[in-house]
Scaffold this motif. Structure first.
Motif, short mmCIF file in Angstrom:
data_model
loop_
_atom_site.label_atom_id
_atom_site.label_comp_id
_atom_site.label_asym_id
_atom_site.label_seq_id
_atom_site.Cartn_x
_atom_site.Cartn_y
_atom_site.Cartn_z
N ALA A 173 42.52 -0.70 57.25
CA ALA A 173 42.17 -2.06 57.69
C ALA A 173 40.66 -2.25 57.67
O ALA A 173 40.16 -3.30 57.24
N ALA A 174 39.92 -1.24 58.14
CA ALA A 174 38.45 -1.35 58.15
C ALA A 174 37.91 -1.48 56.74
O ALA A 174 36.99 -2.26 56.46
N ARG A 175 38.52 -0.70 55.80
CA ARG A 175 38.08 -0.78 54.40
C ARG A 175 38.36 -2.17 53.83
O ARG A 175 37.53 -2.75 53.13
N ASP A 176 39.53 -2.74 54.16
CA ASP A 176 39.88 -4.09 53.68
C ASP A 176 38.92 -5.13 54.24
O ASP A 176 38.50 -6.06 53.55
N TYR A 177 38.59 -5.01 55.54
CA TYR A 177 37.65 -5.96 56.15
C TYR A 177 36.29 -5.91 55.47
O TYR A 177 35.66 -6.93 55.22
N ARG A 178 35.83 -4.67 55.19
CA ARG A 178 34.53 -4.54 54.51
C ARG A 178 34.58 -5.16 53.12
O ARG A 178 33.64 -5.83 52.70
N ALA A 179 35.68 -4.94 52.41
CA ALA A 179 35.82 -5.51 51.06
C ALA A 179 35.82 -7.04 51.13
O ALA A 179 35.15 -7.72 50.34
N ASN A 180 36.57 -7.62 52.10
CA ASN A 180 36.61 -9.08 52.24
C ASN A 180 35.25 -9.65 52.62
O ASN A 180 34.84 -10.70 52.12
N ALA A 181 34.55 -8.94 53.50
CA ALA A 181 33.21 -9.39 53.90
C ALA A 181 32.27 -9.38 52.70
O ALA A 181 31.46 -10.29 52.51
N GLY A 182 32.40 -8.34 51.86
CA GLY A 182 31.56 -8.28 50.66
C GLY A 182 31.86 -9.43 49.71
O GLY A 182 30.94 -10.03 49.13
N LEU A 183 33.14 -9.77 49.54
CA LEU A 183 33.51 -10.87 48.65
C LEU A 183 32.98 -12.20 49.17
O LEU A 183 32.47 -13.02 48.41
N GLU A 184 33.09 -12.44 50.49
CA GLU A 184 32.59 -13.68 51.07
C GLU A 184 31.08 -13.78 50.93
O GLU A 184 30.53 -14.85 50.67
N SER A 185 30.41 -12.64 51.10
CA SER A 185 28.94 -12.64 50.95
C SER A 185 28.55 -12.99 49.51
O SER A 185 27.64 -13.78 49.28
N GLU A 186 29.26 -12.40 48.53
CA GLU A 186 28.97 -12.71 47.13
C GLU A 186 29.26 -14.17 46.82
O GLU A 186 28.53 -14.82 46.07
#
Length: 200
Positions: free
Chosen positions: A7-20
Motif C-alpha cells: 500500500a505504501a508503494r502504491d501511495y508513493r507511485a500515485n503521489a509521483g504521478l500526481e506530481s508529474e
C-alpha cells in the motif's frame, strides 16, 4: 506487513504521478503565456509603427514650408466594451485553482455542442488554429495592450490578420459539453472579465 508495504508503494507511485501531472499542467500554462507574450510584443511594435507619421513629402516651395506635424500617439484608454464569446454555464472563475494546482487566469464555461463563438470585442486576429494540446485557439489583439485568448474551440472560422467586430462569429464549439476558456489581458497581465460583462 507485506500489505502495508504494498500500500505504501502504491501511495508513493500515485503521489509521483500526481506530481508529474501538476508539473505538466504548469508547463502547458507557461507555454500559452509565452505565446501570448510573443504576440503582444509583435502587436505593440505594430501599434508603434502605425502611430508614426510616415515620410514627409518634399514641399513644392521649401522656403514656405512650416514645421513638421507632431506624431500621433495612441491613447491609453480603459477596458474595451466586452461580451462573453459563448453562452454557457460558468464552471471556473478567475483565480480558482484546479485539481492540478494551476490557478485560472480567466473564465471557463460549459456550452452547448456546436455553439457559435463570437468576438468578445473588436480587434485583429493575431493567432488562429491548433496550439499544442489546447485544441483550436484564437487570440484577438484589441490594441492598446489588450488581448483576448479563447481556447477549447472545435473549429476556428476567423483567420490571422482578420479584423473582427464585437459579436462577429469566430469559431464553433465541439461536442459532448465543450469547455471554452476565455482570458482577457492588458500588457500581458490577466484582467478580471466578470465586472466587464456584469456577472459580478
Amino acid at each position: 506487513e507485506a500489505q502495508k508495504r504494498i500500500a505504501a508503494r502504491d501511495y508513493r507511485a500515485n503521489a509521483g504521478l500526481e506530481s508529474e501531472r501538476a508539473l505538466a499542467l504548469g508547463e502547458r500554462a507557461r507555454d500559452i503565456v509565452d505565446l501570448m507574450n510573443r504576440l503582444e510584443d509583435a502587436g505593440d511594435l505594430r501599434d508603434r509603427l502605425a502611430a508614426l507619421s510616415g515620410p514627409l513629402l518634399r514641399p513644392a516651395r521649401p522656403d514656405r514650408a512650416g514645421a513638421a506635424p507632431p506624431e500621433r500617439t495612441a491613447s491609453a484608454g480603459g477596458p474595451p466594451p466586452y461580451r462573453l464569446p459563448v453562452i454557457g454555464q460558468l464552471v471556473t472563475g478567475m483565480g480558482e485553482v484546479n485539481d492540478g494546482g494551476v490557478r485560472s487566469r480567466g473564465l471557463t464555461l460549459v456550452t452547448q455542442p456546436g455553439a457559435q463563438a463570437i468576438a468578445p470585442t473588436a480587434g485583429r486576429v493575431a493567432f488562429a488554429g491548433p496550439y499544442r494540446d489546447y485544441g483550436q485557439i484564437l487570440i484577438i489583439d484589441h490594441g492598446q495592450g489588450w488581448t483576448t485568448l479563447i481556447t477549447g474551440l472545435h473549429r476556428v472560422t476567423a483567420q490571422v490578420g482578420d479584423s473582427v467586430r464585437q459579436g462577429e462569429p469566430v469559431g464553433v464549439t465541439g461536442a459532448e459539453r465543450p469547455n471554452i476558456t476565455v482570458e482577457l489581458r492588458r500588457n500581458g497581465r490577466p484582467v478580471d472579465i466578470v465586472p466587464l460583462v456584469g456577472l459580478g
